[in-house]
Design an enzyme around this catalytic site. Sequence first.
Site, mmCIF file in Angstrom:
data_model
loop_
_atom_site.group_PDB
_atom_site.id
_atom_site.type_symbol
_atom_site.label_atom_id
_atom_site.label_comp_id
_atom_site.label_asym_id
_atom_site.label_seq_id
_atom_site.Cartn_x
_atom_site.Cartn_y
_atom_site.Cartn_z
ATOM 1 N N SER A 1 -6.273 10.156 -1.053
ATOM 2 C CA SER A 1 -6.352 10.949 -2.283
ATOM 3 C C SER A 1 -5.608 10.271 -3.418
ATOM 4 O O SER A 1 -4.954 9.271 -3.242
ATOM 5 C CB SER A 1 -5.779 12.346 -2.064
ATOM 6 O OG SER A 1 -4.429 12.274 -1.653
ATOM 7 N N THR B 1 1.999 -8.903 11.900
ATOM 8 C CA THR B 1 2.320 -7.701 11.143
ATOM 9 C C THR B 1 1.083 -7.280 10.384
ATOM 10 O O THR B 1 0.018 -7.858 10.555
ATOM 11 C CB THR B 1 3.470 -7.979 10.170
ATOM 12 O OG1 THR B 1 3.737 -6.784 9.438
ATOM 13 C CG2 THR B 1 3.135 -9.082 9.208
ATOM 14 N N LYS C 1 4.169 -6.860 4.281
ATOM 15 C CA LYS C 1 3.874 -5.497 3.866
ATOM 16 C C LYS C 1 3.459 -4.694 5.081
ATOM 17 O O LYS C 1 2.938 -5.227 6.066
ATOM 18 C CB LYS C 1 2.800 -5.435 2.771
ATOM 19 C CG LYS C 1 1.402 -5.883 3.154
ATOM 20 C CD LYS C 1 0.549 -4.892 3.933
ATOM 21 C CE LYS C 1 0.462 -3.554 3.226
ATOM 22 N NZ LYS C 1 -0.354 -2.595 4.117
ATOM 23 N N ASN D 1 0.038 10.461 5.526
ATOM 24 C CA ASN D 1 -1.230 10.085 6.130
ATOM 25 C C ASN D 1 -2.324 11.112 5.921
ATOM 26 O O ASN D 1 -3.510 10.784 5.922
ATOM 27 C CB ASN D 1 -1.039 9.762 7.611
ATOM 28 C CG ASN D 1 -0.412 8.382 7.794
ATOM 29 O OD1 ASN D 1 -1.091 7.381 7.675
ATOM 30 N ND2 ASN D 1 0.896 8.362 8.047
ATOM 31 N N GLU E 1 6.489 4.869 7.252
ATOM 32 C CA GLU E 1 6.052 6.051 6.513
ATOM 33 C C GLU E 1 6.863 7.274 6.923
ATOM 34 O O GLU E 1 6.827 7.710 8.073
ATOM 35 C CB GLU E 1 4.560 6.296 6.745
ATOM 36 C CG GLU E 1 3.697 5.240 6.072
ATOM 37 C CD GLU E 1 2.229 5.320 6.431
ATOM 38 O OE1 GLU E 1 1.432 4.737 5.685
ATOM 39 O OE2 GLU E 1 1.896 5.946 7.455
ATOM 40 N N THR F 1 0.879 -1.182 0.000
ATOM 41 C CA THR F 1 0.000 0.000 0.000
ATOM 42 C C THR F 1 0.914 1.229 0.000
ATOM 43 O O THR F 1 1.383 1.642 -1.052
ATOM 44 C CB THR F 1 -0.962 0.005 1.198
ATOM 45 O OG1 THR F 1 -0.232 -0.249 2.408
ATOM 46 C CG2 THR F 1 -2.042 -1.040 1.034
#
Length: 406
Positions: free
Chosen positions: A406, A190, A179, A401, A277, A153
């Site tokens: 979007s 996870t 992932k 985030n 991230e 993702t």
Amino acid sequence: MAVGDVSMPQMHVVKGVKIGSAEAYVRYQNRRDLVIFELAAGSNVAGVFTQNAFCAAPVHVSKAHLQVGNPRYLVINTGNANAGTGPTGMANAEATCAKLAELAGVQAAEVLPFSTGVIGEQLPMERLLSGLQPALDSLRDDAWVDAATGIMTTDTTPKGASEQFELDGATYTMTGISKGAGMIRPNMATMLGYVATDAPISRELVQQLLTETVNVSFNRITIDGDTSTNDSCILIATGQGGGAEITSTEDPRYAVVLDVLMRTMKRLAQLIVRDGEGATKFITVAVEGGANIQECCDVAYSIAHSPLVKTAIFASDPNWGRILAAIGYAGVPNLDVAKIQVWLDDVQICKDGGAAADYTEAAGAGVMAQAEMTIRVDLGRGTAKDTVYTCDLSYDYVKINADYRS
């Protein structure tokens, strides 16, 4: 940009596992977003799942199907979590299993569904179901990299680990993918993880191996303290490598398999942190000298979750008072702060609850400027120890985030 070595190794083929993928346009355009695993008949499969009370529909279905018997197929979509979707979401997860079962000639209960992505939206079922046959048509045994890419993702890189090992002179393989990059504070496993071996292992021991290794790998990582609705980790033993089945922990082969699996799980878990991230730094938080494992873990997570600690590390600012504060609010009963010792790598910043006499700001800043570092804490209470892995908190975490849908 991921931190450190996140390269994909040679992904060795696991006998008895085939993987296919397709562009189903669940959310993304022009990329694989639907992955199918086909497992040889007789494979033993175990799973662990999120403990989030709002767990996703596919988690409910997978857990129920595992109670029935060993699955033959796994189906994973990315881009849509199928969580917070009510009865329609459950029906869609079950319909996915039913359609794949029909196409593959198995029972619906022999299919485990998995989803990851945005919460609260219904799956685009027409597109998803239309992607099943193309994914089946592409099945092959060397598609592990395709699978790792297909389940991503917000990940910036596919995540994999693979190793070959010997049992009684025969060569076997352990290969896995994972992932995850955000919404990571697993309370079982996870975000998504799939590991397979062709070694012959009984179903009971497959579950034991998975539980034991998850607890020191995927259950010891955090990006932001959030536990996902979709966390799932699956371990598969196809037995297709031959040999007598391992049915006891006393079997000398069990220790070998456990060792290999431990390395595989830790690598896959740490890759998630390295690709956190917006991450710019990989941080090991090692707590020792505890009265028990739980309080070591509580302190480690308190530090690893602290936005003040994580932002200080992002800025290479050795504001070590933030670390002491996190230790102090971790909830350790009757903590004697006068016994606390803290190091940044080999630089002692806190001695007996106060600033170490030889500590300098320059030395602390030097460690914090590194891409990888260890915060080590000695509680001075006993012999227990534990370790948690995390990353810093950067501007990009907020941007990623804020723009996730979007």
